[in-house]
Scaffold this motif. Structure first.
Motif: not given
Length: 76
Positions: A1-3, A10-11
């Motif tokens: 998973m990329t940043d 998360r958002q």
């Protein structure tokens, strides 16, 4: 998973949790018993993981905390 993907996930989780809490509070205020109904359903809740991360009780505990939070918050 990329940043970026992790941040967006998360958002979305934060936004979804906020909206769900507000919906729970709103409905409970107008139709008492929703939170009791939801709490009674937790025995059927489980973690769909099929590996070592599976934790049915961990998922139920998160749901319990959400219900407790909705009971405390209420609708102002």
């Amino acid at each position: 998973m990329t940043d970026d993907t992790a941040v967006q996930a998360r958002q979305r989780e934060i936004a979804s949790e906020h909206l769900l809490f507000k919906l729970m509070e709103y409905v409970e205020a107008r139709h008492p018993g929703l939170l009791d109904f939801m709490e009674a359903s937790l025995d059927h809740l489980g973690d769909p993981a099929t590996d070592g991360t599976k934790d049915d009780e961990g998922v139920r505990e998160i749901a319990r905390r959400m219900i407790v939070g909705a009971r405390k918050q209420g609708v102002d």
